[in-house]
Structure formats: structure tokens, C-alpha cells
Design a protein around this motif. Structure first.
Motif, PDB file in Angstrom:
ATOM      1  N   UNK A  67       0.827  -1.202   0.000  1.00  0.00           N
ATOM      2  CA  UNK A  67       0.000   0.000   0.000  1.00  0.00           C
ATOM      3  C   UNK A  67       0.869   1.263   0.000  1.00  0.00           C
ATOM      4  N   UNK A  68       2.141   1.114   0.360  1.00  0.00           N
ATOM      5  CA  UNK A  68       3.061   2.251   0.380  1.00  0.00           C
ATOM      6  C   UNK A  68       4.021   2.244  -0.801  1.00  0.00           C
ATOM      7  N   UNK A  69       3.771   1.372  -1.776  1.00  0.00           N
ATOM      8  CA  UNK A  69       4.655   1.303  -2.950  1.00  0.00           C
ATOM      9  C   UNK A  69       4.662   2.637  -3.692  1.00  0.00           C
ATOM     10  N   UNK A  70       5.819   3.052  -4.147  1.00  0.00           N
ATOM     11  CA  UNK A  70       5.949   4.272  -4.930  1.00  0.00           C
ATOM     12  C   UNK A  70       5.720   3.942  -6.401  1.00  0.00           C
ATOM     13  N   UNK A  71       4.685   4.530  -6.979  1.00  0.00           N
ATOM     14  CA  UNK A  71       4.342   4.259  -8.374  1.00  0.00           C
ATOM     15  C   UNK A  71       4.606   5.472  -9.261  1.00  0.00           C
ATOM     16  N   UNK A  73       7.733   6.623 -10.022  1.00  0.00           N
ATOM     17  CA  UNK A  73       9.068   6.621 -10.599  1.00  0.00           C
ATOM     18  C   UNK A  73      10.146   7.152  -9.684  1.00  0.00           C
ATOM     19  N   UNK A  74       9.812   7.355  -8.409  1.00  0.00           N
ATOM     20  CA  UNK A  74      10.809   7.886  -7.476  1.00  0.00           C
ATOM     21  C   UNK A  74      11.695   6.797  -6.888  1.00  0.00           C
ATOM     22  N   UNK A  75      11.214   5.561  -6.879  1.00  0.00           N
ATOM     23  CA  UNK A  75      12.033   4.442  -6.421  1.00  0.00           C
ATOM     24  C   UNK A  75      11.418   3.146  -6.915  1.00  0.00           C
ATOM     25  N   UNK A  76      12.182   2.064  -6.821  1.00  0.00           N
ATOM     26  CA  UNK A  76      11.690   0.761  -7.279  1.00  0.00           C
ATOM     27  C   UNK A  76      10.414   0.384  -6.537  1.00  0.00           C
ATOM     28  N   UNK A  77       9.523  -0.325  -7.227  1.00  0.00           N
ATOM     29  CA  UNK A  77       8.214  -0.674  -6.680  1.00  0.00           C
ATOM     30  C   UNK A  77       8.334  -1.841  -5.709  1.00  0.00           C
ATOM     31  N   UNK A  78       7.670  -1.697  -4.550  1.00  0.00           N
ATOM     32  CA  UNK A  78       7.602  -2.788  -3.572  1.00  0.00           C
ATOM     33  C   UNK A  78       6.351  -3.607  -3.871  1.00  0.00           C
ATOM     34  N   UNK A  79       6.535  -4.708  -4.572  1.00  0.00           N
ATOM     35  CA  UNK A  79       5.414  -5.575  -4.919  1.00  0.00           C
ATOM     36  C   UNK A  79       5.290  -5.760  -6.412  1.00  0.00           C
ATOM     37  N   UNK A  80       4.268  -6.517  -6.821  1.00  0.00           N
ATOM     38  CA  UNK A  80       4.077  -6.813  -8.238  1.00  0.00           C
ATOM     39  C   UNK A  80       5.157  -7.746  -8.741  1.00  0.00           C
ATOM     40  N   UNK A  81       5.736  -7.394  -9.895  1.00  0.00           N
ATOM     41  CA  UNK A  81       6.855  -8.171 -10.455  1.00  0.00           C
ATOM     42  C   UNK A  81       7.940  -7.215 -10.928  1.00  0.00           C
ATOM     43  N   UNK A  82       8.823  -6.760 -10.026  1.00  0.00           N
ATOM     44  CA  UNK A  82       9.983  -5.981 -10.462  1.00  0.00           C
ATOM     45  C   UNK A  82      10.968  -6.886 -11.212  1.00  0.00           C
ATOM     46  N   UNK A  83      11.692  -6.304 -12.138  1.00  0.00           N
ATOM     47  CA  UNK A  83      12.652  -7.047 -12.950  1.00  0.00           C
ATOM     48  C   UNK A  83      14.073  -6.705 -12.520  1.00  0.00           C
ATOM     49  N   UNK A  84      14.830  -7.728 -12.144  1.00  0.00           N
ATOM     50  CA  UNK A  84      16.202  -7.558 -11.674  1.00  0.00           C
ATOM     51  C   UNK A  84      17.175  -7.762 -12.838  1.00  0.00           C
ATOM     52  N   UNK A 281      10.478  -2.775   9.328  1.00  0.00           N
ATOM     53  CA  UNK A 281      11.647  -1.937   9.094  1.00  0.00           C
ATOM     54  C   UNK A 281      11.728  -1.337   7.707  1.00  0.00           C
ATOM     55  N   UNK A 282      10.815  -1.728   6.803  1.00  0.00           N
ATOM     56  CA  UNK A 282      10.829  -1.201   5.436  1.00  0.00           C
ATOM     57  C   UNK A 282       9.758  -0.125   5.297  1.00  0.00           C
ATOM     58  N   UNK A 283      10.175   1.088   4.988  1.00  0.00           N
ATOM     59  CA  UNK A 283       9.234   2.207   4.921  1.00  0.00           C
ATOM     60  C   UNK A 283       8.171   2.018   3.844  1.00  0.00           C
ATOM     61  N   UNK A 284       8.511   1.291   2.774  1.00  0.00           N
ATOM     62  CA  UNK A 284       7.562   1.124   1.674  1.00  0.00           C
ATOM     63  C   UNK A 284       6.825  -0.207   1.737  1.00  0.00           C
ATOM     64  N   UNK A 285       6.882  -0.886   2.883  1.00  0.00           N
ATOM     65  CA  UNK A 285       6.162  -2.145   3.054  1.00  0.00           C
ATOM     66  C   UNK A 285       4.953  -1.881   3.941  1.00  0.00           C
ATOM     67  N   UNK A 286       3.764  -1.963   3.361  1.00  0.00           N
ATOM     68  CA  UNK A 286       2.554  -1.646   4.107  1.00  0.00           C
ATOM     69  C   UNK A 286       1.381  -2.481   3.601  1.00  0.00           C
ATOM     70  N   UNK A 287       0.517  -2.957   4.551  1.00  0.00           N
ATOM     71  CA  UNK A 287       0.604  -2.772   5.992  1.00  0.00           C
ATOM     72  C   UNK A 287       1.728  -3.626   6.605  1.00  0.00           C
ATOM     73  N   UNK A 288       2.063  -3.342   7.859  1.00  0.00           N
ATOM     74  CA  UNK A 288       3.124  -4.105   8.521  1.00  0.00           C
ATOM     75  C   UNK A 288       2.829  -5.595   8.554  1.00  0.00           C
ATOM     76  N   UNK A 289       1.548  -5.925   8.673  1.00  0.00           N
ATOM     77  CA  UNK A 289       1.144  -7.332   8.718  1.00  0.00           C
ATOM     78  C   UNK A 289       1.006  -7.934   7.317  1.00  0.00           C
ATOM     79  N   UNK A 290       1.383  -7.146   6.298  1.00  0.00           N
ATOM     80  CA  UNK A 290       1.236  -7.609   4.919  1.00  0.00           C
ATOM     81  C   UNK A 290       2.050  -8.843   4.595  1.00  0.00           C
TER      82      UNK A 290
END
Length: 324
Positions: A67-71, A73-84, A281-290
Motif C-alpha cells: 500500500x506504500x509502494x511508490x508508483x 518513478x521515485x524508487x523501485x516498486x515494492x510488490x508486483x513483479x519488479x525485474x532484476x 523496518x521497510x518504509x515502503x512495506x505496508x501494511x506491517x502485517x502484509x
């Protein structure tokens, strides 16, 4: 059929034509979405070519997105399918990639949308239902990179990333080409965050009796038992499944199959869940219980390095089947 940018819109509704997959570019040209005639959908950010949604015909979401993922373009997305690409994690001892940020630059660069193609059912009985799948292609080259990334990894390359939405599947494939005169090495991984209901009800098969390294235990090496994997604490492991890439890795919830993953030229599978403390501990990981509602099972080529000489090409990918 290959989409034509200036195709008359009336063709999509011409009497007698079967329904077609609908592809749209939205959010100020920053997202591409596709919907099949039967209702399945996928949505991809051009930032990172990151898949942020995959839904079945009933609208049920298959991917977990913080829920806190940045969409924006300011930083890599937390969730979905990021490509490494071109490095998994960090590699301070590998000089060519030592200056890159974690997981490289592919997930934090803006890709180009190259177009779509569709396929119809080959069976007469279901051909009237229209398109069975739609493939979306995305490209990345040095011209797309930031100056910082170009300095950190000054090689000539071309990437084509394809996302194919089917009625019961999602396929992701990557083509990597060395466009320069110098050889270079890379790693790649498709960092899939699966949406689940309860991590305590999850079991994973297809990793039995397989070697793995445990990053929670400082990269120590082990061989997994002959039983299914369950999670009860922070997990960060790199498996090399004994059955090879074509042998399916199955995610079950409550004993019922939820997802199946088959890989092509991707020898490793990463299993990751941050659990309670790391999630907090991850600011872009929400909710904490996620962490209870997500599980990363990631197809990759991350043990050692893939080397490409001038003009050489590498290709790999995965097919994810979703149970109804």
C-alpha cells in the motif's frame, strides 16, 4: 495480429469480428494495461516495466502490491513483479557491477512500450470468444538509462521484456543482447510477489531434495528435505531445483494448488518473505502485517554469471499458471 497505432477505432466493433484484447496507455503515458475479452487483466508501469496488477476474469488480484509502494518513478516498486538486471542483490566483489545499486537498474529505469500482439483460440468451438492472449513488449537500451547508471555499467546492451496475459496464465520473458564489442556478464531475476490469504497455510513443492543457499544464515549451503517447504519465520533462500527449470514449482494454500511456475533457462528459484520484524523496518512495506498475505517465489539466473560476447543473445522466462 500486430497492433497498428493508427488503426481506425471502428474496427474493434465491426460486426462479425470476434472480441479483441483491449490495450490502453494511461496515467500520463506511464502505464500500459491490457484486458482480454473474457475479463482477465494486467497492468504494467513503464517505470521498471514493473507488473503491478494481474487479475483473473472475476477480478481477483493475483499479485501483492504494498500500500506504500511508490508508483511515481521515485524508487523501485515494492510488490508486483519488479525485474532484476544486471545484478541480483549487490556484488561488491564483481568489479563490473560493484557500483550498481541493489538489483541493478532495470527496475528503476523507464522502458519503452514496443507494442502488442494477440492470439486467438485455434479451436473452432471457442474461436468466437475472441483473443485468447495478448503479448506486450517493452524495450530498454543505454539511451534509456540515467547518466549515473551509464557510468556505473558502461556496456552496450539491448533488452526486450515480454509480458503475455493468458486466460489462466501470465508469462514473462526476457531477451538480453550484447550490442557492443566487449563481452560482459549479468544476472537476472523476475521478483514475483504472489498474493495469498495466509502464509501459515502455504506449502511449496518442487524444491525438495534441492541445493540452496540461505541468505538469512550468511549464505550457508544446504540441501532441502524431501518434504514440501513451509514458512514460519524470515525466509531468504536461493534454490537450484533438482528437477530443473521445466519441473513446476507449486504454491499451495490450505492444501489446494494456487500457483504453478515453470521456468525456461532460469536455473534458480528465490523464496523470500521478510516476516514481521523486517516488514516493520521497510518504509515502503505496508501494511506491517502484509507479510502474512504475500510470498515471493522468483525465477532467476543468479548463481554465477551469464556471459555474452559481442552480438550474442540470451533468453529466459517463466510461465505462471493460476488455479481457479
Amino acid at each position: 495480429m500486430v497492433d497498428r497505432p493508427k488503426k481506425p477505432s471502428a474496427l474493434a466493433t465491426t460486426p462479425g469480428l470476434p472480441p479483441q484484447a483491449q490495450v490502453n496507455i494511461s496515467h500520463s503515458n506511464s502505464r500500459v494495461s491490457a484486458v482480454l475479452p473474457t475479463g482477465e487483466s494486467v497492468e504494467i508501469l513503464l517505470y521498471g516495466a514493473t507488473i503491478i496488477s494481474w487479475k483473473d476474469a472475476k477480478g481477483n488480484e493475483k499479485l501483492w502490491l504494498s500500500e506504500a509502494a511508490k508508483l511515481d518513478g521515485s524508487k523501485a516498486v515494492r510488490g508486483g513483479v519488479p525485474l532484476v538486471f544486471p545484478v541480483f542483490g549487490t556484488a561488491p566483489d564483481h568489479a563490473p557491477t560493484s557500483k550498481l545499486p541493489q538489483h541493478g537498474f532495470a527496475r528503476s529505469s523507464r522502458w519503452e512500450f514496443l507494442g502488442k500482439s494477440t492470439s486467438e483460440s485455434s479451436t473452432l468451438s471457442s474461436s468466437s470468444a475472441g483473443d485468447d492472449s495478448v503479448k506486450l513488449d517493452f524495450g530498454l537500451s543505454p539511451s534509456n538509462l540515467s547518466e549515473e547508471s551509464r557510468k556505473a555499467w558502461p556496456f552496450e546492451f539491448g533488452l526486450i521484456y515480454s509480458v503475455t496475459l493468458g486466460r489462466e496464465s501470465l508469462t514473462t520473458s526476457l531477451v538480453v543482447r550484447n550490442e557492443g564489442e566487449k563481452a560482459w556478464e549479468f544476472q537476472t531475476l523476475m521478483h514475483t510477489y504472489f498474493r495469498i490469504k495466509d502464509i501459515s497455510q502455504i506449502s511449496i513443492t518442487g524444491l525438495e531434495s534441492s541445493p540452496y543457499t540461505d541468505k538469512v544464515l550468511s549464505g550457508a549451503s544446504f540441501t532441502s528435505p524431501s518434504t514440501a517447504l513451509t514458512l514460519s519465520s524470515k525466509t531468504d533462500r536461493v534454490y537450484t531445483p533438482a528437477g530443473g527449470p521445466s519441473s513446476a514449482v507449486i504454491i499451495k494454500e490450505g492444501g489446494k494448488k494456487k500457483f504453478g511456475i515453470v521456468r525456461d533457462n532460469m536455473s534458480e528459484v528465490v523464496v523470500w518473505n521478510p516476516w514481521a520484524e523486517d516488514a516493520r523496518g521497510m518504509a515502503d512495506f505496508s501494511p506491517n502485517e502484509g507479510y502474512k498475505e504475500m510470498l515471493c517465489v522468483e525465477a532467476g539466473a543468479v548463481k554465477g554469471w551469464q556471459k555474452l560476447e559481442q552480438g550474442e543473445t540470451w533468453e529466459g522466462g517463466q510461465v505462471i499458471m493460476a488455479a481457479n
